[in-house]
Design an enzyme around this catalytic site. Structure first.
Site, PDB file in Angstrom:
ATOM      1  N   HIS A 164      45.977  44.434  44.213  1.00 27.12           N
ATOM      2  CA  HIS A 164      46.018  42.995  43.758  1.00 27.12           C
ATOM      3  C   HIS A 164      46.920  43.184  42.244  1.00 27.12           C
ATOM      4  CE1 HIS A 164      45.083  39.258  41.919  1.00 27.12           C
ATOM      5  NE2 HIS A 164      44.406  38.560  43.403  1.00 27.12           N
ATOM      6  N   ASP A 178      38.318  48.603  41.653  1.00 29.55           N
ATOM      7  CA  ASP A 178      38.478  46.863  41.954  1.00 29.55           C
ATOM      8  C   ASP A 178      37.646  46.611  43.172  1.00 29.55           C
ATOM      9  OD1 ASP A 178      38.880  44.333  42.198  1.00 29.55           O
ATOM     10  OD2 ASP A 178      41.201  44.577  42.600  1.00 29.55           O
ATOM     11  N   GLN A 201      36.577  42.715  46.364  1.00 33.02           N
ATOM     12  CA  GLN A 201      36.545  42.137  47.812  1.00 33.02           C
ATOM     13  C   GLN A 201      35.405  42.998  48.510  1.00 33.02           C
ATOM     14  OE1 GLN A 201      37.966  39.323  49.476  1.00 33.02           O
ATOM     15  NE2 GLN A 201      39.425  39.125  47.788  1.00 33.02           N
ATOM     16  N   LYS A 238      33.835  35.320  44.071  1.00 32.23           N
ATOM     17  CA  LYS A 238      33.831  35.915  45.223  1.00 32.23           C
ATOM     18  C   LYS A 238      32.440  36.465  45.762  1.00 32.23           C
ATOM     19  CE  LYS A 238      38.685  37.760  44.973  1.00 32.23           C
ATOM     20  NZ  LYS A 238      39.196  36.455  44.658  1.00 32.23           N
ATOM     21  N   CYS A 275      48.744  37.460  45.742  1.00 28.62           N
ATOM     22  CA  CYS A 275      48.904  38.159  44.585  1.00 28.62           C
ATOM     23  C   CYS A 275      49.129  39.784  44.839  1.00 28.62           C
ATOM     24  CB  CYS A 275      47.721  38.016  43.569  1.00 28.62           C
ATOM     25  SG  CYS A 275      47.389  36.401  42.873  1.00 28.62           S
TER      26      CYS A 275
END
Lengths: 141, 413
Positions: B129, B206, B209, B232, B370
């Site tokens: 991202h 990261d 998700q 999220k 993104c």
């Protein structure tokens, strides 16, 4: 499907599939690139300006049907027009996509298809990309 | 607990926990297939925020009166809930931020800026991202660092052999996405980190998700830093978390300074506060932390294993149904995937797909997500993306399929 017909009309679908003035001009007098990072729309616009008249216009674009059709219709409308006429078309187009056509009958039949765009606020940017790129290209003299 | 698969009663109950799922969009029942962009909020989260503002809100870490104490307690309790949730060792390792983007920036500007020298290398991947690309690019420009990318193959998986080649004695940081937001790929981060650790490289994950699609255990992953966003994970917007190992965080200098992150300030100098306050300058997002804690408790109460099993079932169902439409091509076909499906439909632009589906009450994401480098890898301008959460149903997917057929009909392809 009736609700969609005001946006995805035959004219838009036709210009999307068979864009007019597609391609590029070698040694053009004016060029600009427009981006819409939200959706990845991209347009390359080439102009040949003589005096204060747009003698020739071509474009290449990657984008949604609305942005491509808008560029194609714009290219057909501005070819051969002088700056004053182009400015009037730009103002009219802007009026149509932001306020619709209730108080305003479009002077050009092909602008009518954009009367419904104001109902889709997220798509106004798609419709105006080519016109903003045109202003940018004309400012680069 | 029972499986959620073929359990419409319990799914209906879960759907009832989310007020927005009872609404109509454009006059049609709201079909939300954009949870990878942001998840919807259960009533318990909305209630926790309302409760704070209605019954005990005051600024935290400041005053002696009861409500301020109570607000502080709930805020710090939120930190503890999140510590347990990701199995961090100490509460000081949980820093509240505004989101994963700020968390990643904090690593770049408070760790890497002080610990990397000219010519040092940072490895990321082609599927990041922008939030895990741009801070590193900026820092690389500032300090003359070298940024290297692990490439992806045609299925959207990282190429392991290339990663092995990229590691060098100058590699100082490996930072990568756990689950790709545009491809759905689940990366083998444990193996990637283990290889980096062997040569003393600092590792960042990261987890934007993956925090909602896997069981995260920072000690098991053995990562040095981990970033995620609350919105999220069924929590509010504007709150996120940076996890960092205590020994690393404790040596770091904050890049945001001001109130609430100091021990003492004189006109001559400032002594920074201990962890975690050192990195939480200014009045914090109190409702965000409290809302996120409520979301975590709710999420755990459903049973993470059950959620993952059900979401995997939905992924398989949706993949199968979408593949039955010959005009559609799925982008991202990794062997291990989360419930995120990117696709293209002939040469119809995703935005046109999105607008036509919108009219039918269906929310999907369209665009580049993104991740412009990913789009470039696949040679496409953008994709349409349907992302599924435990509150989705097979019927949602059936409606999507019907919607896609309307798109095809409109464009006459």
């Amino acid at each position: 499907m009736s609700e969609l017909s005001d946006l995805y009309q035959e004219v838009i679908l036709d210009h999307n599939k068979n864009p007019r003035n597609w391609g590029h001009i070698d040694n053009c007098s004016n060029h600009s690139e427009g981006f819409n990072p939200l959706c990845g729309d991209h347009i390359d616009l080439f102009l040949n300006v003589e005096g204060k008249t747009i003698k020739d216009v071509k474009f290449e674009a990657n984008g949604c049907a609305i942005s491509k059709a808008s560029a194609s219709i714009m290219s057909a409308l501005i070819k051969g027009k002088n700056f004053e006429e182009v400015k009037a078309l730009y103002d009219e187009f802007h009026q149509i996509v932001t306020h619709g056509c209730e108080d305003h009958e479009p002077t050009e039949i092909n602008l009518e298809v954009f009367c419904g765009v104001k109902e889709y606020p997220t798509r106004v940017k798609c419709a105006t990309l080519a016109w903003h790129t045109l202003v940018d290209a004309l400012n680069k003299v | 607990m029972n499986s959620l698969i073929n359990n419409p009663q319990e799914i209906a109950q879960i759907r009832n926990d989310f007020p927005i799922l009872q609404t109509k969009m454009n006059g049609k029942p709201f079909i939300y297939l954009d949870s990878a962009a942001s998840t919807q909020k259960p009533k318990v989260v909305i209630d926790a925020i309302t409760d704070l503002y209605t019954n005990y809100y005051s600024n935290i870490h400041r005053s002696v009166y009861h409500y301020s104490q109570l607000s502080t307690e709930r805020y710090e309790n939120a930190r503890e809930i999140i510590r347990k949730f990701i199995n961090a060792n100490r509460f000081e390792e949980i820093i509240f931020t505004s989101g994963a983007t700020e968390s990643l920036n904090l690593i770049a500007y408070s760790y890497a800026r002080f610990n990397l020298q000219e010519g040092d290398e940072i490895i990321i991947t082609e599927m990041e991202h922008h939030a895990n690309i741009v801070p590193w690019q900026q820092l690389a420009k500032e300090k003359n660092l070298i940024l290297k990318y692990i490439p992806i193959n045609e299925r959207g998986e990282l190429v392991w052999e290339e990663y092995a080649k990229l590691l060098s004695p100058r590699t100082k940081i490996v930072s990568l996405v756990h689950i790709s937001n545009s491809l759905g790929t689940i990366n083998p981060v444990k193996e990637i980190f283990a290889k980096a650790k062997k040569v003393g490289v600092v590792t960042c994950l990261d987890a934007s998700q993956s925090i909602q699609h896997t069981q995260i255990d920072v000690q098991d992953l053995d990562c040095d830093f981990l970033a995620f966003s609350g919105h999220k994970l069924y929590g509010p917007t504007g709150i996120g978390v940076l996890y960092g190992k205590f020994d690393l965080l404790d040596k770091m200098v904050p890049f945001k300074t001001g109130g609430d992150m100091i021990k003492s300030v004189t006109l001559e100098k400032t002594i920074f506060a201990d962890l975690p306050e050192r990195f939480e300058a200014g009045t914090q997002n109190i409702e965000g932390a409290i809302g996120l804690a409520a979301a975590v408790i709710y999420f755990q109460s459903l049973g993470i294993d059950r959620i993952l099993e059900y979401e995997n079932h939905l992924l398989n169902y949706a993949t199968e149904k979408i593949m039955e439409i010959p005009e559609v091509k799925i982008i991202g076909t990794a062997e291990k995937k989360a419930s995120i499906i990117s696709f293209i439909l002939e040469d119809i632009h995703p935005h046109d797909i999105g607008t036509i589906l919108d009219k039918q009450g269906i929310a999907i994401r369209t665009g580049q997500h993104c991740t412009q480098p990913v789009m470039k890898c696949f040679g496409i301008p953008a994709t349409a993306r349907a992302s599924l959460a435990f509150y989705n149903t097979e019927e949602d997917i059936n409606v999507l399929i019907k919607g896609l057929k309307t798109v095809i009909q409109t464009f006459n392809v």
